[in-house]
Design an enzyme around this catalytic site. Structure first.
Site, PDB file in Angstrom:
ATOM      1  N   SER A 232      27.656  14.693  59.614  1.00 31.36           N
ATOM      2  CA  SER A 232      27.532  14.657  58.154  1.00 31.36           C
ATOM      3  C   SER A 232      28.756  14.146  57.398  1.00 31.36           C
ATOM      4  O   SER A 232      28.704  13.964  56.191  1.00 31.36           O
ATOM      5  CB  SER A 232      27.183  16.044  57.623  1.00 31.36           C
ATOM      6  OG  SER A 232      25.830  16.324  57.872  1.00 31.36           O
TER       7      SER A 232
ATOM      8  N   LYS B  86      32.464  18.877  47.926  1.00 31.70           N
ATOM      9  CA  LYS B  86      31.072  19.015  48.387  1.00 31.70           C
ATOM     10  C   LYS B  86      30.558  20.394  47.981  1.00 31.70           C
ATOM     11  O   LYS B  86      31.275  21.393  48.133  1.00 31.70           O
ATOM     12  CB  LYS B  86      31.022  18.834  49.906  1.00 31.70           C
ATOM     13  CG  LYS B  86      29.603  18.787  50.482  1.00 31.70           C
ATOM     14  CD  LYS B  86      29.619  18.522  51.997  1.00 31.70           C
ATOM     15  CE  LYS B  86      28.206  18.418  52.566  1.00 31.70           C
ATOM     16  NZ  LYS B  86      28.178  18.146  54.019  1.00 31.70           N
TER      17      LYS B  86
ATOM     18  N   SER C  21      24.876  14.595  55.685  1.00 30.72           N
ATOM     19  CA  SER C  21      24.590  15.330  54.479  1.00 30.72           C
ATOM     20  C   SER C  21      25.617  15.134  53.357  1.00 30.72           C
ATOM     21  O   SER C  21      25.318  15.440  52.208  1.00 30.72           O
ATOM     22  CB  SER C  21      24.518  16.821  54.804  1.00 30.72           C
ATOM     23  OG  SER C  21      25.782  17.317  55.190  1.00 30.72           O
TER      24      SER C  21
END
Lengths: 497, 494, 100
Positions: free
Chosen positions: B184, B80, B160
């Site tokens: 998330s 990420k 997210s």
């Protein structure tokens, strides 16, 4: 003690002063990172990723910073908070990489304490207690340089994240002298504790000076805060100038605005800082990157046990146990280096004389204060870089004590010691300065002087006994100062009787 | 023969160790899959095939030399883009960090590389991890590999960690890192039919992870199944002296401890999560989950978490407040974007840089956070929220006196279409309703796929555990996984 | 408590985010919607409740006072610190001239 008053057109005004002192905590590494804190490094070399606020960087507190803040709190008899916390003070500036300063607003590590100041060294009744509201630990900011480029300022983050203690006084001071005495005393205490080196010229100690004026007995007036004042003298000047300015302003029909000001030493005046928009909304909140700081008893005990004898206690001991005058005790404890030097001198002197320290303390104190300080001063030196060590001083004192040299010869010997770095005994030997008790030589000198001053001998015998000192002086002079004054006295008395 | 890209962490690692295939073959296959899917899914902000190959080559060499291999040896993963990676652009999906190449490696990513994993690239996400649909990225939306039947409308992969979920679901990465502030990891996992666990706050170091809300942010793995998550979490977790909030605990052997037998375990079903007007498919999948855990031997206990309804508003005060301060460092002075209009002073430069660099959702949250911390409002908003947070955590503490784990849905619906909720921030925020409470309490929580809804889209079930009890969470999740028999995968349309 | 355009402009200024009139107009109802929603917290009885300080019980560790003990958090890395600077100048970060 006479009160400090400003004479205005409408009468007398009283000045009210509070000081917020930022003191750099003496540590190797920064408050929240492992970068070094040394003064004078190349720009941005003592900056870690944490200090530069790179994304994802996190603070971890340095134990020594916490320890020194606690020790300082203990030294001013303050409340130590076993539970404290760091808060963020949010504002934008180029010297503040994170966009917030990690500080302690809501739960400072040290609560209320007090410092005694003495306005007149010779008057014990001139002591006044100044309240301390709190001490908290926080990060220093970086430095901006404005004169290196026509359109840019340069940012150096070496200081960014260095640990500071902010020591906040109560508005308890009422004159420039009190403000100066408070700052000096605070500096002395910090240096004794070892929590701050007190080097104001290097910025390791600086004061924000809060000043307001009022008619005696009235409520507090609106205060101004003059930032970053970096010497005792300037703090006193700020108080004086700012109080005068405020009185003039008010008497002219104006009002004092609560604002931040700067001191310009060249013009000896304070001026308003361009007021920064939003400067007053710092949006303090607990730093979520840090946990509450909880101190255990063992930690506090170590802090307490490691405290040295503090200036007030030392001063009392010097007076009571060593029999020094209040003035001398004050001078010797005004600075940690002086006290350390004196105690080393005292120990050496007592050892050489095989006497208790109390018996040689006065001699050592007087010599240090009246002889060594003056001599060093002439050379532009201090105790920290004195060519004469405490042991060398003690050697000199021993020569005076055992009658090898007189006090006046000792002055010459000291000068030579400072000049050459040689020991006192060696100088006395080499220069032939040894005091003589040789009655033959002294008698011969006396005879010559009495013969040459027959008129004065007559006057003396006629009752003008004050002339005795003249004969002593002349004899000493003839003996080049090396005659034992006791022997001279004795022989003179005999010859003149 | 099974394609290498169909394999998960354990299968790749074991296959490489046994010599069924080389790590280089695995990396090559995933690099190709990434390259093929990137134009359609936009899961990555940058791809780093060379990094994947480099790590694979080292694993192959180590194996050839007979050296011990790490627990993630030969597994190429997606990272990420919130984790700082040394020398590789790290943006948090924001223009304000475009071009930023950290001179450091986050603790979590370093641990993964040390365990033998390689990096396929930096995964797209909601800007600064603020979002639930991956529509706030400055580098374009991530598209879910899932579609509704006979409908090509692009769906949200969740957020997210939308790049992470999309990539794992699309089989272009066997696993990916995620971070979870209010859901998330779990919500995108649920939206895409994969597994993801947010461990106890403090298990994974936050050092080197771009901060959103410090008191909530936790990293965790996103992978195909519970076992892979356990393996990867073991590699990611661990005490880090550089993070003051890191837990000074050794990492349990969660993988070895996996056990789907729930006999003697009590599972709490909080009545407050059964909302009025709850999606029927979500309600049914929750009931399925309850039945599965019962089948696994667990006792089902109805519990109450009375402050649940206040969790979201609490979160939307605390997280923006922390974010408004955490994001103050993006000022154009030391790194990242600088917007310096002609004749601008320092403060003008800040305002211009931040206006140009932050997206609308980031600005919105900074504004909310700034407001709730501002003079006169701090106590009414922030202090009150922190008190309610105490009550929310206390609800859990009390519930966990009665039960071992709690079972709830992960999200109130399956994946929605892009643009469907982005017009109204509040409606988007409501998507986190089931995931936020565990975040506020710092508890470990995991989402596992439970089945498909009427639209053929995955639904997730969430297991919340006691602080430090990742094992309990993983075990209950494994029991669900074994009974859900979730085998659906998106048809490859890209 | 609801915000008006002036308040939103002030918040934007505090947050150092340049906003246009159009931005402000759009933000006012959005922020008011969110604020009205979070204000339901006011109805929670928090008598005697302490604000949360640490979500998982943990105490603050302190590090030893050693320079560069961990290179990742130490100094002497000027090149790394300046590597991403928009305007590095002779070892400094350059910013538009600040007049104090």
């Amino acid at each position: 003690m006479s009160e400090y008053r400003i004479q205005g057109a409408t009468g007398e005004w009283e000045v009210v002063i509070g000081l917020e002192v930022h003191a750099q905590i003496t540590t190797n590494a920064k408050l929240f990172s492992g970068a070094a804190t040394a003064f004078g490094a190349e720009p941005n070399t003592q900056v870690s990723l944490v200090d530069a606020a790179m994304p994802g960087m996190l603070p971890v507190p340095n134990r020594e910073c916490i320890r020194q803040a606690v020790r300082t709190g203990m030294a001013i008899n303050a409340q130590i908070n076993k539970w404290s916390r760091f808060d963020r003070k949010n504002y934008f500036y180029a010297d503040l990489p994170q966009g917030y300063q990690i500080s302690q607003l809501y739960h400072p590590i040290v609560g209320e304490g007090a410092i005694d100041i003495q306005l007149d060294d010779k008057n014990p009744d001139s002591v006044k207690t100044i309240g301390i509201e709190r001490i908290h630990v926080e990060q220093d900011a970086g430095k901006l340089m404005h004169d290196q480029h026509p359109t840019m300022s340069y940012v150096d983050l070496n200081r960014s994240g260095v640990a500071l203690m902010e020591i906040v006084s109560r508005p308890d001071m009422r004159s420039p002298a009190e403000a100066g005495a408070y700052l000096s005393k605070l500096r002395t205490i910090l240096r004794f504790v070892g929590s701050c080196d007190g080097n104001m010229d290097q910025g390791s100690m600086r004061a924000d000076v809060n000043v307001s004026v009022r008619k005696p007995g009235d409520e507090f007036g609106t205060r101004t805060e003059t930032k970053n004042v970096n010497s005792v003298r300037f703090v006193m000047a700020v108080v004086e100038q700012e109080a005068k300015r405020q009185v003039a302003l008010i008497e002219d029909g104006g009002t004092v605005v609560q604002e931040t000001r700067l001191y310009d030493p060249d013009r000896n005046e304070t001026r308003s800082m361009r007021s920064k928009e939003d400067a007053h909304d710092y949006r303090y909140f607990p730093d979520p990157d840090l946990l509450p700081l909880e101190l255990d008893d063992a930690f506090l005990e170590e802090c307490r046990a490691s405290l040295p004898e503090l200036p007030d206690a030392k001063r009392t001991r010097y007076e009571i146990a060593l029999g020094l005058s209040a003035y001398n005790a004050g001078v010797l404890t005004a600075d940690v280096e002086t006290a350390r030097w004196f105690e080393a001198l005292l120990a050496e002197t007592a050892a050489k004389a095989k006497k208790p320290e109390a018996e040689v303390a006065k001699q050592a104190a007087n010599w240090l204060i009246s002889e060594l300080f003056g001599a060093l001063n002439k050379l532009g030196k201090g105790l920290d870089n004195s060519p004469v060590s405490p042991a060398a001083g003690a050697e000199l004192l021993a020569l005076i004590a055992d009658g090898t040299i007189s006090g006046s010869i000792a002055k010459q010997v000291l000068e030579k010691m400072l000049e050459t770095g040689d020991g006192a005994a060696a100088i006395v030997e080499r220069e032939g300065l040894k005091q003589t008790s040789d009655t033959g030589a002294i008698e011969a000198a006396i005879d010559g002087i009495l013969a040459a001053n027959a008129d004065k001998v007559e006057q003396y015998k006629g009752g003008k006994e004050a002339l005795f000192g003249f004969f002593v002086g002349q004899t000493m002079k003839a003996m080049q100062g090396k005659a034992n004054p006791g022997v001279v006295n004795e022989l003179l008395k005999k010859k003149l009787s | 023969m099974t394609q290498l890209t169909d394999l998960g962490i354990a299968a790749i690692r074991d296959g490489v160790a046994k010599g069924d295939f080389t790590a280089t073959e695995v990396a090559t296959a995933f690099n190709a899959a990434v390259a093929a899917a990137q134009p359609a899914l936009n899961a990555f902000i940058v791809t780093t095939p060379e990094k994947a190959l480099e790590a694979a080559a080292k694993v192959d060499a180590d194996r050839a030399a007979g050296k011990a291999l790490g627990t993630m040896a030969g597994v190429p993963i997606g990272m990420k883009d919130l984790f700082a990676t040394h020398g590789t652009q790290t943006t948090a999906a924001s223009k304000i960090l475009e071009g930023f190449k950290p001179q450091y490696e986050s603790t979590v990513s370093q641990k993964l590389w040390d365990a033998g994993a390689g990096m396929l690239g930096k995964l797209n996400l909601d800007q600064f991890a603020m979002g639930s649909s991956n529509e706030t990225s400055a580098f374009g939306n991530v598209i879910s590999p899932w579609r509704r039947p006979n409908d090509t409308a692009p769906l949200a992969p969740g957020g997210s960690s939308g790049g992470s979920s999309s990539a794992v679901a699309a089989r272009i990465a066997p696993a990916a890192t995620g971070t979870d502030t209010g859901g998330s990891i779990r919500q995108p996992a649920a939206f895409t039919g994969i597994s993801g666990i947010k461990p106890t706050y403090g298990r994974c170091s936050r050092w080197g992870v771009v901060a959103f809300a410090s008191s909530l942010d936790q990293a965790g793995p996103m992978a195909r199944d519970v076992t892979d998550c356990a393996i990867m979490l073991e590699a990611m977790a661990g005490f880090d002296p550089k993070d003051s909030t890191s837990l000074n605990l050794s990492v349990p052997e969660w993988t070895a401890g996996l056990n789907a037998d729930m006999k003697g375990k009590k599972v709490g079903i909080p009545r407050e999560y059964r909302l009025d007007g709850m999606d029927a498919d979500v309600a049914k999948s929750w009931d399925d989950g309850i039945a599965w855990l019962k089948d696994a031997g667990a006792e089902i206990v109805e519990i109450s978490l009375p402050h649940t309804k206040y969790a979201l508003p609490t979160y939307y005060i605390i997280a923006p407040a922390e974010a408004s301060s955490n994001l103050a460092r993006y000022d154009g002075v030391r790194y990242g974007l600088r917007d310096l209009p002609d004749g601008a002073g320092l403060q003008d430069m800040y305002a211009a840089t931040r206006a140009a660099g932050f997206g609308p959702e980031v600005k919105r949250r900074i504004m909310i956070g700034t407001y709730v911390l501002s003079a006169g409002f701090y106590d009414a908003y922030y202090t009150q929220a922190q008190k309610v947070r105490t009550l929310i955590a206390r609800d859990f503490t009390e519930a966990f006196q009665q039960v071992d784990v709690i079972l709830v849905p992960t999200a109130p619906s399956s994946a929605f279409a892009l643009g469907e909720k982005s017009a109204d921030p509040l409606e988007m925020y409501l998507n986190d309703v089931f995931s936020v409470p565990a975040s506020l309490a710092g508890l470990p929580a995991m989402s596992v796929p439970a089945g498909l809804d009427r639209n053929g889209l995955p639904l997730g079930l969430q297991v919340i555990g006691k602080a430090f009890d990742e094992q309990g969470v993983l075990n209950a999740s494994l029991a669900l996984e074994q009974r859900a028999q979730f085998s659906a995968r998106p048809a490859k349309w890209w | 408590m609801s915000v008006d355009t002036a308040t939103v402009a002030k918040i934007a200024s505090l947050a150092r985010i340049k906003v246009t009139e159009a931005d402000l107009t759009a933000m006012v109802p959005e922020l008011n919607g969110i604020l009205a929603w979070v204000e339901q917290l006011g109805e929670v009885d928090v008598t005697g409740v302490e604000p949360m300080t640490a979500v998982i019980p943990n105490t603050q560790r302190l590090r030893d006072d050693v320079v560069n003990a961990d290179p990742l958090t130490g100094g002497d890395i000027r090149d790394a610190v300046l590597a991403n600077a928009p305007a590095p100048e002779h070892g400094f970060f350059g910013v538009p001239k600040v007049i104090e």
